[in-house]
Design an enzyme around this catalytic site. Structure first.
Site, short mmCIF file in Angstrom:
data_model
loop_
_atom_site.label_atom_id
_atom_site.label_comp_id
_atom_site.label_asym_id
_atom_site.label_seq_id
_atom_site.Cartn_x
_atom_site.Cartn_y
_atom_site.Cartn_z
N LYS A 33 0.85 -1.20 0.00
CA LYS A 33 0.00 0.00 0.00
C LYS A 33 0.88 1.25 0.00
O LYS A 33 1.67 1.47 0.91
CB LYS A 33 -0.92 0.00 1.22
CG LYS A 33 -1.86 1.20 1.24
CD LYS A 33 -2.92 1.04 2.31
CE LYS A 33 -2.55 1.64 3.63
NZ LYS A 33 -2.51 3.11 3.67
N ASP A 60 -3.23 4.22 -2.20
CA ASP A 60 -4.20 4.72 -1.23
C ASP A 60 -4.29 6.23 -1.37
O ASP A 60 -3.69 6.97 -0.59
CB ASP A 60 -3.75 4.29 0.17
CG ASP A 60 -4.81 4.55 1.22
OD1 ASP A 60 -5.96 4.87 0.84
OD2 ASP A 60 -4.50 4.45 2.42
N LYS A 62 -7.38 7.88 -1.86
CA LYS A 62 -8.69 8.32 -1.36
C LYS A 62 -9.27 9.45 -2.21
O LYS A 62 -9.50 10.57 -1.72
CB LYS A 62 -8.60 8.74 0.11
CG LYS A 62 -8.13 7.63 1.04
CD LYS A 62 -8.24 8.01 2.50
CE LYS A 62 -7.83 6.90 3.44
NZ LYS A 62 -6.38 6.59 3.43
N LEU A 63 -9.54 9.16 -3.47
CA LEU A 63 -10.04 10.19 -4.38
C LEU A 63 -11.42 10.69 -3.93
O LEU A 63 -12.29 9.90 -3.56
CB LEU A 63 -10.12 9.65 -5.81
CG LEU A 63 -8.85 9.06 -6.42
CD1 LEU A 63 -9.07 8.75 -7.90
CD2 LEU A 63 -7.65 9.99 -6.24
N ASP A 65 -13.72 13.98 -5.45
CA ASP A 65 -13.77 15.21 -6.26
C ASP A 65 -15.04 15.14 -7.11
O ASP A 65 -15.89 14.27 -6.90
CB ASP A 65 -12.50 15.29 -7.13
CG ASP A 65 -12.11 16.73 -7.44
OD1 ASP A 65 -13.01 17.52 -7.81
OD2 ASP A 65 -10.92 17.07 -7.31
N THR A 117 -11.62 6.72 10.60
CA THR A 117 -11.65 6.37 12.03
C THR A 117 -11.28 7.56 12.91
O THR A 117 -11.58 7.57 14.11
CB THR A 117 -10.69 5.18 12.33
OG1 THR A 117 -9.50 5.37 11.57
CG2 THR A 117 -11.32 3.87 11.97
N ARG A 178 -2.94 -5.70 15.02
CA ARG A 178 -1.82 -5.82 15.97
C ARG A 178 -1.87 -7.20 16.64
O ARG A 178 -2.95 -7.69 16.96
CB ARG A 178 -1.94 -4.77 17.09
CG ARG A 178 -1.82 -3.31 16.65
CD ARG A 178 -0.42 -2.97 16.19
NE ARG A 178 -0.25 -1.58 15.86
CZ ARG A 178 -0.48 -1.03 14.66
NH1 ARG A 178 -0.92 -1.77 13.66
NH2 ARG A 178 -0.24 0.25 14.45
N GLN A 187 -3.38 3.90 16.87
CA GLN A 187 -4.63 3.24 16.47
C GLN A 187 -5.56 3.11 17.67
O GLN A 187 -5.14 2.71 18.74
CB GLN A 187 -4.33 1.85 15.90
CG GLN A 187 -3.59 1.86 14.58
CD GLN A 187 -4.48 2.23 13.40
OE1 GLN A 187 -5.62 2.69 13.57
NE2 GLN A 187 -3.96 2.07 12.20
N ARG A 208 3.18 -0.44 10.74
CA ARG A 208 4.29 -0.41 11.69
C ARG A 208 4.72 -1.76 12.28
O ARG A 208 5.92 -1.98 12.43
CB ARG A 208 4.00 0.63 12.80
CG ARG A 208 4.16 2.04 12.25
CD ARG A 208 3.46 3.08 13.08
NE ARG A 208 2.01 2.98 12.94
CZ ARG A 208 1.16 3.84 13.47
NH1 ARG A 208 1.61 4.85 14.19
NH2 ARG A 208 -0.14 3.70 13.28
O1 C5P Z 1 1.08 1.28 11.02
P1 C5P Z 1 -0.34 0.80 10.99
O2 C5P Z 1 -0.46 -0.71 10.96
O3 C5P Z 1 -1.22 1.44 12.04
O4 C5P Z 1 -0.86 1.31 9.55
C1 C5P Z 1 -2.18 1.19 9.13
C2 C5P Z 1 -2.36 1.76 7.75
O5 C5P Z 1 -3.74 1.76 7.43
C3 C5P Z 1 -1.90 3.21 7.60
O6 C5P Z 1 -1.40 3.39 6.27
C4 C5P Z 1 -3.17 4.01 7.79
O7 C5P Z 1 -3.15 5.23 7.12
C5 C5P Z 1 -4.21 3.08 7.18
N1 C5P Z 1 -5.58 3.28 7.68
C6 C5P Z 1 -5.90 3.20 9.02
N2 C5P Z 1 -7.18 3.40 9.44
C7 C5P Z 1 -8.14 3.67 8.55
C8 C5P Z 1 -7.84 3.75 7.20
C9 C5P Z 1 -6.54 3.54 6.80
O8 C5P Z 1 -5.03 2.94 9.84
N3 C5P Z 1 -9.38 3.81 8.97
#
Ligand code: C5P
Length: 230
Positions: A33, A60, A62-63, A65, A117, A178, A187, A208
Site C-alpha cells: 500500500k 491509497d 482516497k479520491l 472530487d 476512524t 496488531r 490506532q 508499523r
Molecule cells: O502502522 P499501521 O499498521 O497502524 O498502519 C495502518 C495503515 O492503514 C496506515 O497506512 C493508515 O493510514 C491506514 N488506515 C488506518 N485506518 C483507517 C484507514 C486507513 O489505519 N481507517
C-alpha cells in the site's frame, strides 16, 4: 471466496527507505500500500519499483472530487496498471459510478473508505448528518458496493456488520491490525489478525508492526501462519 491477502502499508517518505523495506520483504505474496506521501513525491517511479519486485500495488489516494475528475484519476490508475485504488464513498453515488465506469474491464479493484476512524460524532454534526457514525458508514458502504465498488475499508469491529448487512460480495479491507504484544501506536480500534479474519476480513493492512520490525520476515511469517489457519 476471495483470497485472503496481506497488504503492507509502506508508510515512509523516502524512496530509498521504501526500497530497503521492499528488499527485506521480497519473495512474500504481498500487496504494497502506497499512500500519497510517497506517491506525490515519486509518482510512477514508486509504482514501478513496487511492481518490479513482483508485489501487487495498492494506491491509497482516497479520491474525492467531482465525478469527471475522479473518472480521469481512475483512468490514470488503470494506465499505471495498479491493482487497488481507494476512493471516498462520501464523494457521492455519481462520483462512485464514474469511478466504476473508468475502471471498466481492467483488473483494477476499487476500494471505498466510508467515515475515517479519526472522525467522531462531532463530524456527523459538522456535515449536518442525521445519522450516527455507524449508520452513516453502513449507508455509504452499501451505496458503494451497490454501484460496483469492489471493496470497503473498515475497522475489524465493523466487518461482521458490513458482511451481514451488505447483500453483495465485497472485499473487506481492515487496517489497525496488531498482535497482543505489539504497541497500538495511534490506532484506537485495533484487532488481532485472528479476530479480523474471523470477522470476515479479506485483506489485512499492516504497517508499523512489519515496517518498524528489526526482523520483518519473522513478523511476516507469524502473519502468514495466522492467514493459513483462519
Ligand atoms: O502502522 P499501521 O499498521 O497502524 O498502519 C495502518 C495503515 O492503514 C496506515 O497506512 C493508515 O493510514 C491506514 N488506515 C488506518 N485506518 C483507517 C484507514 C486507513 O489505519 N481507517
Amino acid at each position: 471466496m476471495t483470497e485472503k491477502r496481506i497488504a503492507i502499508a509502506l508508510d515512509v517518505t523516502d524512496i530509498n527507505e521504501a526500497e530497503k523495506i521492499l528488499n527485506e520483504i521480497s519473495g512474500y505474496n504481498l500487496v504494497i500500500k502506497v499512500g500519497y506521501a510517497l506517491f506525490i513525491k515519486y509518482g510512477k517511479e514508486i509504482v514501478d519499483l513496487v511492481k518490479s519486485m513482483n508485489f501487487e500495488i495498492f494506491l491509497d489516494l482516497k479520491l474525492h472530487d467531482i465525478p469527471n475528475t475522479v473518472y480521469n484519476g481512475v483512468l490514470s490508475a488503470v494506465d499505471l496498471d495498479v491493482n487497488y485504488l481507494t476512493v471516498h464513498a462520501l464523494g457521492g453515488r455519481q462520483m462512485l459510478e464514474k469511478a466504476v465506469e473508468a475502471r471498466g474491464r481492467s483488473g483494477l479493484k476499487l476500494l471505498a473508505v466510508t467515515i475515517l476512524t479519526a472522525h467522531s460524532r462531532e463530524y456527523t454534526d459538522y456535515i449536518g448528518s442525521r445519522y450516527t457514525i455507524d449508520q452513516l458508514a453502513l449507508k455509504l458502504a452499501n451505496e458503494a458496493v451497490d454501484v460496483g465498488i469492489d471493496g470497503i475499508v473498515s475497522s475489524a469491529k465493523e466487518v461482521e456488520k458490513l458482511k451481514k448487512e451488505i447483500h453483495k460480495d465485497f472485499i473487506s479491507v481492515v487496517p489497525g491490525i496488531r498482535f497482543p504484544e505489539n504497541k497500538a501506536d495511534d490506532q484506537k480500534r485495533i484487532a488481532t489478525p485472528e479476530e479480523a479474519l474471523r470477522s470476515g476480513a479479506d485483506m489485512l493492512v499492516i504497517g508499523r508492526p512489519v515496517i518498524k520490525a528489526q526482523n520483518k520476515k519473522e513478523v511476516l511469517n507469524k502473519f502468514f501462519d495466522v492467514l493459513s489457519r483462519c
